[in-house]
Write an enzyme that holds these catalytic residues in place. Structure first.
Site, mmCIF file in Angstrom:
data_model
loop_
_atom_site.group_PDB
_atom_site.id
_atom_site.type_symbol
_atom_site.label_atom_id
_atom_site.label_comp_id
_atom_site.label_asym_id
_atom_site.label_seq_id
_atom_site.Cartn_x
_atom_site.Cartn_y
_atom_site.Cartn_z
ATOM 1 N N SER A 189 -21.035 3.562 -12.201
ATOM 2 C CA SER A 189 -22.408 4.010 -12.430
ATOM 3 C C SER A 189 -22.466 4.916 -13.672
ATOM 4 O O SER A 189 -22.071 4.486 -14.753
ATOM 5 C CB SER A 189 -22.946 4.688 -11.171
ATOM 6 O OG SER A 189 -24.345 4.831 -11.218
ATOM 7 N N ASP A 226 -27.843 -4.690 -6.410
ATOM 8 C CA ASP A 226 -27.917 -3.305 -6.888
ATOM 9 C C ASP A 226 -29.362 -2.948 -7.227
ATOM 10 O O ASP A 226 -29.960 -3.527 -8.140
ATOM 11 C CB ASP A 226 -27.017 -3.141 -8.121
ATOM 12 C CG ASP A 226 -26.765 -1.689 -8.477
ATOM 13 O OD1 ASP A 226 -27.630 -0.845 -8.196
ATOM 14 O OD2 ASP A 226 -25.693 -1.401 -9.050
ATOM 15 N N HIS A 280 -25.302 -0.939 -4.726
ATOM 16 C CA HIS A 280 -24.707 -0.015 -5.707
ATOM 17 C C HIS A 280 -23.490 0.642 -5.062
ATOM 18 O O HIS A 280 -23.552 1.782 -4.590
ATOM 19 C CB HIS A 280 -25.754 1.024 -6.122
ATOM 20 C CG HIS A 280 -25.397 1.781 -7.370
ATOM 21 N ND1 HIS A 280 -25.237 1.189 -8.598
ATOM 22 C CD2 HIS A 280 -25.175 3.109 -7.562
ATOM 23 C CE1 HIS A 280 -24.939 2.105 -9.501
ATOM 24 N NE2 HIS A 280 -24.893 3.281 -8.897
#
Length: 224
Positions: A119, A173, A204
């Site tokens: 991320s 996601d 995610h």
């Protein structure tokens, strides 16, 4: 002026370290969030890979009502083109470069260092790796995007023009849409980077199967 050293969790191999993985966490997490993955990699007993899980500095994050949390940069908007505060990205890049240099100074060559991240951490691993002035063993970019959205970062260094890059993304996601990762992949592919893409049926997050695939990729970069 020297760059403040990042606090981190370090997982040392039983044998002397000959290579290193620097793994950057996501927004609001810390190095402790990913440190437990090392045993899942099922590395050979005689491996010499040091794992470093640094903690991002604490700062206010605009999209989270200004709450202070660990963050590599402020996120000002959910719009990909306005999401990353580039001043913060550059400040964190400097800290990560210093961490890589620490490892080089300790005797581990840049060519034996993998820069990884998830991320926000993946954004920094990709951005920093493309711009770093010595050839790395690999760049691992998980569930992330380029902070420069629809263009490659300025001043990409030729030292990492041939460095293997692995991108992973979750098909479901809803934090960082897969399209954002695909945009980065298209830019890298068009510029002839050695980039591999794989998506997984997840949100995610990371999956055990994915971590096994990453382990094989890391071992190919650092143990062969």
């Amino acid at each position: 002026m020297s760059v403040p050293s990042l606090e981190r969790i370090t997982v040392e191999p039983e044998n002397p370290a000959t290579s290193c993985v620097i793994w950057l966490h996501g927004l609001g997490d810390s190095g402790a969030g990913f440190a437990p993955i090392v045993p899942i990699f099922s590395l050979p007993e005689n491996h010499g890979i040091r794992f470093i899980f640094p903690h991002a500095p604490e700062q206010a994050v605009t999209i989270n009502q200004g709450y202070v949390m660990r963050s590599w940069y402020d996120i000002k908007s959910l719009d990909l083109h306005k999401r990353a505060d580039m001043g913060g990205v550059l400040a964190s890049e400097e800290k990560i470069q210093a961490l890589i240099q620490e490892q080089i100074d300790s005797g581990i060559a840049a060519k034996n260092i993998v820069l990884a991240g998830f991320s926000q951490g993946g954004v920094l691993s990709l951005f920093t790796g493309l711009r770093f002035g010595q050839s790395l063993a690999g760049i691992l970019a998980l569930s992330c995007y380029l902070p420069t959205s629809d263009s490659l970062p300025a001043n990409c260094h030729h030292a990492n023009a041939a460095t293997p890059i692995l991108q992973n993304h979750g098909e479901r996601d809803d934090v960082v849409p897969m399209s954002a990762g695909k945009m980065a992949n298209s830019l890298l592919t068009a510029a002839d980077y050695d980039v591999t893409w794989k998506n997984y049926p997840m949100d995610h997050s990371v999956l055990p199967d994915q971590l096994r695939d990453i382990s094989a990729w890391l071992q190919a970069r650092l143990l062969n």
